[in-house]
Design an enzyme around this catalytic site. Structure first.
Site, short mmCIF file in Angstrom:
data_model
loop_
_atom_site.label_atom_id
_atom_site.label_comp_id
_atom_site.label_asym_id
_atom_site.label_seq_id
_atom_site.Cartn_x
_atom_site.Cartn_y
_atom_site.Cartn_z
N ASP A 194 16.20 -1.21 -57.12
CA ASP A 194 16.06 -0.20 -55.88
C ASP A 194 17.64 -1.26 -55.44
OD1 ASP A 194 13.72 -0.03 -53.33
OD2 ASP A 194 15.77 -1.82 -52.69
N ILE A 195 18.10 -0.61 -54.47
CA ILE A 195 19.86 -0.33 -53.80
C ILE A 195 18.98 -1.16 -52.59
CG2 ILE A 195 21.29 0.96 -52.64
CD1 ILE A 195 20.25 3.51 -53.71
N ASN A 241 22.27 3.49 -44.22
CA ASN A 241 21.84 4.89 -43.22
C ASN A 241 22.54 4.46 -41.34
OD1 ASN A 241 20.43 6.72 -44.90
ND2 ASN A 241 18.05 5.40 -45.11
N ASP A 268 22.40 10.04 -48.87
CA ASP A 268 21.94 10.34 -49.15
C ASP A 268 22.95 10.61 -50.45
OD1 ASP A 268 19.47 11.53 -47.78
OD2 ASP A 268 20.33 13.02 -47.30
N GLU A 278 14.74 4.40 -52.72
CA GLU A 278 16.22 4.17 -52.48
C GLU A 278 15.76 3.48 -54.22
OE1 GLU A 278 14.94 0.97 -49.47
OE2 GLU A 278 15.33 2.82 -49.39
#
Length: 311
Positions: free
Chosen positions: A43-44, A51, A60, A86
């Site tokens: 997971d980022i 964002n 994106d 993500e």
């Protein structure tokens, strides 16, 4: 299955639905062949900040490029999926847990050192596991999910496998970050869990910073006394809420308190090391009990299956 259902439209990686279908097929195969397979869930870290600061188009762009990094770094036999948001999940064919750790660490470093244009560097956290006999899709995904969240709650940008948390990383003590992930939405249980996590962090850091037997013994005695009170409160709450597994949970508490009392008695006799006692606190109280056992009853207070927020 139609192509549009097999692939994620943004990254071109496999979709969650298709990945689950592949997993079911693989589990059936390896129940016969016993070929080792392992899984990575990543997971980022702090993706919301990307964002918020740069806009969703930049978000994106990061997701697409991360997909390319995964394709380039992994083998053709590995199955890569955008799990959602993500999060990405990887099935590593013919791999054991040691293989998965090496691959996850390589991915972690590759991502951390990659420069994303107009954004800079990002990091990711990793949870991983291997297939065990009698595993199902659900048991594998649950183990991965918990490992990933433990990686995030102990500083992010790290790899945690099978819910096993080392108490020292790079010769520094870990700290478990209290946050929404732990919240049951019962105010008494949450306050006491928060206190136990804070005491656990204090014990680990004291092990690292000083070797004062009296201070460490005092802290361990306090953890035991608070755990006794907490177990009684929790059992009363679960009984009042008619938890179906109340008796089983009460038995877990009894065994846990017996074990930690024995450890305290041994510490007073100077048998185990305080770092060993610290490992027990982190693994058995925080991970095995609060994260695994207690999560099963959180639905009582939310009136729906427990959904873990991103820390």
């Amino acid at each position: 299955m139609p192509t549009e259902l097999k692939k994620d439209s943004l990254t071109g990686l496999y979709s969650r639905v298709y990945f689950i279908k592949i997993c079911k097929k693989k589990l059936m195969e390896i129940s016969q062949t016993m070929q080792p397979i392992a899984f990575i869930l990543l997971d980022i870290d702090n993706f919301k900040n990307v964002n918020d600061e740069y806009g969703h188009l930049s978000g994106d762009y990061v997701l697409k490029n991360l997909g390319l990094i995964l394709k380039k770094t992994l083998r053709k036999s590995d199955i890569i999926c955008r799990w959602g948001g993500e999060e990405f999940i990887i099935l590593l064919a013919d791999s054991n847990l040691a293989d998965a750790k090496k691959i996850a660490e390589k991915l972690r470093l590759t991502i951390a050192f990659h420069y994303f244009e107009n954004i800079g560097n990002i990091t990711a956290s990793f949870g991983l596991t291997k297939y065990y006999p009698a595993d199902t899709n659900e048991s594998i995904f649950k183990r991965l999910d918990q490992s990933l969240y433990l990686a995030k709650l102990t500083g992010r940008n790290k790899v945690v496998s099978d819910n096993k948390l080392p108490i020292f990383i790079n010769k520094k003590p870990i700290s478990i970050e209290w946050g929404p992930f732990f919240k049951s939405h019962n105010s008494i249980i949450d306050a006491e869990h928060h206190m136990l996590i804070n005491l656990s962090n204090e014990f680990i850091h004291t092990c690292f910073t000083q070797n004062k037997t009296t201070v460490l013994l005092s802290l361990f005695e306090m953890i035991l006394s608070k755990l006794i009170i907490h177990a009684a409160h929790e059992e009363e709450i679960l009984c009042h809420n008619v938890y179906p597994l109340y008796l089983e949970h009460k038995k877990i508490h009894k065994n846990l308190l017996t074990e930690i009392t024995t450890i305290l008695n041994n510490l007073q006799s100077e048998k185990p090391s305080f770092t060993s006692a610290g490992r027990y606190i982190i693994q058995n109280i925080i991970v095995e009990h609060i994260v695994k056992d207690d999560f099963d009853f959180y639905y009582l207070f939310t009136k729906k299956p427990h959904s873990k927020p991103i820390p």
